[in-house]
Write a protein that holds these residues in place. Structure first.
Motif, PDB file in Angstrom:
ATOM      1  N   ASP A  45     -43.119  25.639  32.601  1.00  0.00           N
ATOM      2  CA  ASP A  45     -42.975  25.434  34.041  1.00  0.00           C
ATOM      3  C   ASP A  45     -43.358  24.028  34.473  1.00  0.00           C
ATOM      4  O   ASP A  45     -43.137  23.658  35.634  1.00  0.00           O
ATOM      5  N   GLY A  46     -43.949  23.252  33.550  1.00  0.00           N
ATOM      6  CA  GLY A  46     -44.402  21.912  33.915  1.00  0.00           C
ATOM      7  C   GLY A  46     -45.792  21.939  34.517  1.00  0.00           C
ATOM      8  O   GLY A  46     -46.216  22.930  35.124  1.00  0.00           O
ATOM      9  N   PHE A  47     -46.530  20.825  34.353  1.00  0.00           N
ATOM     10  CA  PHE A  47     -47.896  20.776  34.867  1.00  0.00           C
ATOM     11  C   PHE A  47     -47.960  20.195  36.276  1.00  0.00           C
ATOM     12  O   PHE A  47     -49.036  20.167  36.885  1.00  0.00           O
ATOM     13  N   GLN A  48     -46.841  19.725  36.823  1.00  0.00           N
ATOM     14  CA  GLN A  48     -46.820  19.195  38.183  1.00  0.00           C
ATOM     15  C   GLN A  48     -46.372  20.271  39.167  1.00  0.00           C
ATOM     16  O   GLN A  48     -45.681  21.229  38.798  1.00  0.00           O
ATOM     17  N   ASP A  49     -46.766  20.095  40.421  1.00  0.00           N
ATOM     18  CA  ASP A  49     -46.373  21.004  41.500  1.00  0.00           C
ATOM     19  C   ASP A  49     -45.641  20.209  42.576  1.00  0.00           C
ATOM     20  O   ASP A  49     -46.142  19.183  43.047  1.00  0.00           O
ATOM     21  N   ASN A  89     -40.043  24.784  39.587  1.00  0.00           N
ATOM     22  CA  ASN A  89     -40.912  24.259  38.530  1.00  0.00           C
ATOM     23  C   ASN A  89     -40.532  22.826  38.196  1.00  0.00           C
ATOM     24  O   ASN A  89     -39.490  22.309  38.614  1.00  0.00           O
ATOM     25  N   THR A  90     -41.392  22.175  37.417  1.00  0.00           N
ATOM     26  CA  THR A  90     -41.199  20.759  37.090  1.00  0.00           C
ATOM     27  C   THR A  90     -41.155  20.531  35.578  1.00  0.00           C
ATOM     28  O   THR A  90     -41.364  19.415  35.106  1.00  0.00           O
ATOM     29  N   GLY A  91     -40.889  21.575  34.825  1.00  0.00           N
ATOM     30  CA  GLY A  91     -41.005  21.466  33.379  1.00  0.00           C
ATOM     31  C   GLY A  91     -39.685  21.469  32.649  1.00  0.00           C
ATOM     32  O   GLY A  91     -38.636  21.064  33.176  1.00  0.00           O
ATOM     33  N   ILE A  92     -39.749  21.942  31.410  1.00  0.00           N
ATOM     34  CA  ILE A  92     -38.596  22.010  30.523  1.00  0.00           C
ATOM     35  C   ILE A  92     -38.001  23.410  30.650  1.00  0.00           C
ATOM     36  O   ILE A  92     -38.617  24.400  30.239  1.00  0.00           O
ATOM     37  N   ASN A  93     -36.817  23.516  31.222  1.00  0.00           N
ATOM     38  CA  ASN A  93     -36.184  24.825  31.371  1.00  0.00           C
ATOM     39  C   ASN A  93     -35.868  25.428  30.011  1.00  0.00           C
ATOM     40  O   ASN A  93     -36.075  26.618  29.785  1.00  0.00           O
ATOM     41  N   HIS A  94     -35.333  24.617  29.140  1.00  0.00           N
ATOM     42  CA  HIS A  94     -35.156  25.025  27.744  1.00  0.00           C
ATOM     43  C   HIS A  94     -34.892  23.804  26.880  1.00  0.00           C
ATOM     44  O   HIS A  94     -34.321  22.820  27.337  1.00  0.00           O
ATOM     45  N   PRO A 124     -53.213  14.038  41.356  1.00  0.00           N
ATOM     46  CA  PRO A 124     -52.307  13.291  40.474  1.00  0.00           C
ATOM     47  C   PRO A 124     -51.196  14.156  39.886  1.00  0.00           C
ATOM     48  O   PRO A 124     -50.242  13.607  39.313  1.00  0.00           O
ATOM     49  N   ASN A 125     -51.306  15.477  40.016  1.00  0.00           N
ATOM     50  CA  ASN A 125     -50.290  16.369  39.455  1.00  0.00           C
ATOM     51  C   ASN A 125     -49.317  16.895  40.510  1.00  0.00           C
ATOM     52  O   ASN A 125     -48.561  17.834  40.252  1.00  0.00           O
ATOM     53  N   ASP A 126     -49.319  16.274  41.680  1.00  0.00           N
ATOM     54  CA  ASP A 126     -48.339  16.603  42.712  1.00  0.00           C
ATOM     55  C   ASP A 126     -47.006  15.886  42.454  1.00  0.00           C
ATOM     56  O   ASP A 126     -46.955  14.870  41.738  1.00  0.00           O
TER      57      ASP A 126
END
Length: 741
Positions: free
Chosen positions: A238-242, A249-254, A301-303
């Motif tokens: 989901d990623g570590f950012q919000d 989400n801000t991550g890797i979908n696949h 910092p994770n926004d």
């Protein structure tokens, strides 16, 4: 063009004087090395039987100057190999964390996962790793290394067997970017004997799932020996950012990466094999170019800003090669590799600066999102002859390599526009015609040749002269409305080198060398006469390796003179046009050491220690006249400006305790503060990041794994590019298992 490659491939196989570049061959050992130790008295029948029974190539040390705790040949130069265990003990998939273990390598982190590394070696510009040659299994890995060297792509380190960092005079074997050096990602090899199976499964923070599996086997057939390897890698999170006021989400979908390798060794009088590799990548993620303004970064910092919620990257890649290796005699081998790589991607992301409050969603305005829709490919044939011979009692190891290569970059970009109402809402949307922001193609053909000879003048002294030649032909066509342009040009590049090694005894070695490095420019700039970036690089080092492999150390000093520093047009650096900055120089000190206190003191358990230290000074020494600002991080440059994103000090220390049933490892990295632009007014933070890992062996085949990255949750500024301040990844937890037989 394909017909030309096929014709060239056939000609190369017929002539023993042409052969594949050492790059891919280095990643594996050949039976030739073992055969040279045998007496040369067997009959033709025995030779045929030996060839039939010869083992499949096993892994060997291929990098110049690697410190080898378990013994092996020490070669000239300061290069380094990060082996399988060094990667897997912390379950690293982030190439940045892996390369921090290598002295002389500097990193500008960007996305927190190592998907888009910005790698520098010995003080050159780190921008998109464009000043170094990236390879996978000896094949150039950048999507179009001549036409678009700064494209956003790097192989996935999480599926690799090892990583090789090539510095010093050995770089002459590679191109087209060696002002910094060379990094070769070595993928999982085919099994050497019998059946093998591997499965690593990790579950972590932010719903991170990482799966790495492979299965291989060896079959003895009537016609010869067939080896195969099936590999799969999968990741999502989901990623570590919000994103502010958004649940996206801000991550890797696949991230899906299957691979197949096949190797066939026929029963012939001369040992030979054919190897086929086919790999594929499908990766999607909600990744952004945008960082945060100072006040927002200090707050969290994770926004991520509300206006980046539509940022999305979709990529697809294919990697293939067909390699033929044959030992023409006990002293001569020939390798030919035909390769084809393709990379397609569309990064839909915020373009320009709509205003911070508009990005926050608190003010009405317009957000432009550009579809950077691009297609890259490269195809080529590389060949190498490796010939060992004596002249007047002097031993030679002569390598002659050629490469015929073509690559292309097609751009078909357009923009979307979102009208915002100022209350975290969208009140309008429009989309431009596809190709309206970019309708262009770059095409580059090259022919490369290198010659390098390791001459053993005495039992102690080896000299290694070499030279590389590249002929490059550029073709550029831009049909973007209002920017129509085209052109062609040619350039020839010569890059000589000279290395040496002096062995005082079996433990001490003095080594060094001088070589010319170069980094080519893209077709549009080559057509208007821009000169390629070049360097003259010097190194001198002393190495100690205790005979039993219990401890060792290495110290290297380096100095490089840079000419025509090239600053490309790139949104990632902020530059709106390409330009040549001027000249520069870098110098520094690299130290590394290892020791196993448990083995030294016979404690009954292992207590390994490793250290890597780098001190670097990198500056622009002679700025060109009449430079105008382009938005680049080179804006404001002056004579004596420090190169952006090169820390003065960097070090990495690792240690561990390993018993019969369990073990634990700690890895600490310190990165000094760095200027974020050549104006030299603003710096990132210095920071320390600690990673911790542990395992418990269930049996000889299975173990339970625990990993914590950034153990103390260090908050730090990783960079101020591509746009605004970007933080490193926070503390991340992982647990899972590893099974192998």
């Amino acid at each position: 063009m394909l017909q030309k490659f096929i014709k060239y491939f056939a000609l190369s196989c017929a002539l023993s004087g042409t052969v594949m570049a050492q790059e891919a061959n280095k990643a594996e050992a050949t039976p030739k090395e073992n055969k040279k130790k045998e007496a040369d008295t067997s009959s033709e029948v025995k030779n045929a039987q030996d060839a039939a029974d010869a083992p499949i190539e096993s892994e060997r040390v291929i990098v110049t100057g690697e410190i080898i705790p378990d013994g092996g040949q020490i070669l000239t130069g300061s290069s380094k190999r990060v082996d399988n265990e060094d990667i897997r003990k912390h379950s690293y998939s982030d190439i940045n964390r892996i390369l921090y273990q290598v002295p002389g390598v500097n990193i500008r982190e960007e996305d927190g996962y190592g998907l888009f590394p910005n790698i520098s070696m010995r003080g050159v510009n780190s921008h998109r790793s464009a000043k170094i040659t990236l390879m996978e299994d000896g094949i150039t890995a950048a999507p179009a290394p001549y036409s678009a060297p700064d494209a956003y792509y790097a192989p996935n380190a999480g599926r690799m067997d090892s990583i090789e960092v090539i510095k010093g005079s050995g770089s002459v074997q590679y191109g087209p970017h060696t002002t910094g050096g060379v990094i070769n990602y070595v993928s999982t090899p085919v099994p050497t004997e019998g059946e093998t199976f591997y499965w690593k499964q990790l579950f972590g923070s932010d719903n991170d799932i990482k799966t790495h599996m492979y299965y291989g086997d060896v079959y003895d057939l009537e016609a010869g020996k067939l080896s195969l390897l099936f590999e799969g890698y999968y990741r999502e999170n989901d990623g570590f950012q919000d994103i502010q006021h958004s649940d996206r989400n801000t991550g890797i979908n696949h991230q899906i990466e299957p691979m197949l390798k096949l190797r066939f060794e026929p029963k012939t009088s001369k040992y030979q094999y054919l190897e086929l590799k086919v790999g594929y990548t499908d990766m999607e993620g909600n990744l952004s170019y945008n960082g945060l303004k100072r006040e927002d970064f200090n707050s969290n910092p994770n926004d991520r800003y509300w206006g980046t919620q539509w940022d999305h990257m979709d990529t697809e890649a294919v990697r293939t090669y067909l390699k033929h290796y044959i030992e023409l005699s006990n002293d001569v081998s020939l390798t030919n590799t035909l390769y084809y790589n393709r990379f397609k991607r569309n990064w839909h992301k915020v373009k320009g600066d709509p205003g911070t409050d508009v990005l926050r969603g608190t003010a009405p305005g317009e957000i432009r999102l550009k579809n950077n829709n691009r297609d890259y490919y490269q195809v080529g044939l590389q060949s190498e002859v490796d010939w060992n011979f004596d002249t007047a009692g002097i031993e030679h190891d002569l390598k002659v390599g050629t490469r015929l290569h073509t690559d292309k970059y097609d751009d078909n970009s357009w923009s979307d526009y979102y009208q915002t109402g100022g209350n975290y809402d969208v009140i309008g949307y429009r989309e431009n015609e596809k190709g309206s922001d970019g309708n262009k193609d770059y095409h580059t053909d090259s022919v490369a040749l290198f010659v390098q000879d390791a001459i053993k003048l005495t039992d102690k002294l080896t000299l290694t002269p070499g030279v590389r030649f590249e002929h490059i032909r550029y073709d550029y066509n831009n049909d973007t409305v209002g920017k129509e342009d085209d052109g062609k040009s040619d350039v020839d590049i010569w890059a000589p080198s000279l290395g040496f090694a002096y062995d005082f005894n079996e433990e001490y070695q003095l080594f060094g060398g001088i070589h010319k490095g170069f980094s080519v420019v893209g077709p549009p700039d080559a057509v208007i006469g821009a000169k390629y970036e070049s360097s003259v690089n010097y190194e001198l080092g002393l190495r100690y390796n205790q005979i039993d492999g219990k401890y060792g150390a290495e110290a290297v000093v380096f100095f490089s003179e840079l000419e025509d520093i090239y600053d490309p047009d790139s949104q990632a650096s902020g530059a709106t046009e390409s330009r040549t900055i001027g000249d520069g120089e870098t110098y520094g000190l690299e130290l590394s050491a290892y020791a196993d206190a448990g083995r030294i003191n016979n404690w009954g358990f292992s207590n390994p220690w490793t250290a890597a230290f780098t001190w670097t000074q990198s500056e622009v020494t002679d700025v060109n006249d009449n430079l105008t600002d382009t938005g680049s991080f080179y804006d404001g440059v002056k004579d004596g400006s420090d190169t952006p994103y090169i820390p003065e000090f960097q070090y990495n220390i690792g240690t561990g305790l390993h018993f019969s049933k369990w073990g634990t490892d700690v890895n600490m990295t310190f990165v000094d503060e760095m200027f974020v632009s050549a104006e030299n007014t603003t710096k990132t933070d210095s920071h320390v990041v600690v990673d911790w890992s542990a395992y418990y062996k269930v049996n000889n085949n299975a173990r339970v794994l625990f990993n914590v990255y950034n153990l103390f949750d260090e908050e730090y500024e990783a960079a101020h590019h591509p746009t605004d301040i970007r933080g490193g990844s926070p503390r991340l937890f992982y647990a899972g298992f590893e099974y192998k037989f």
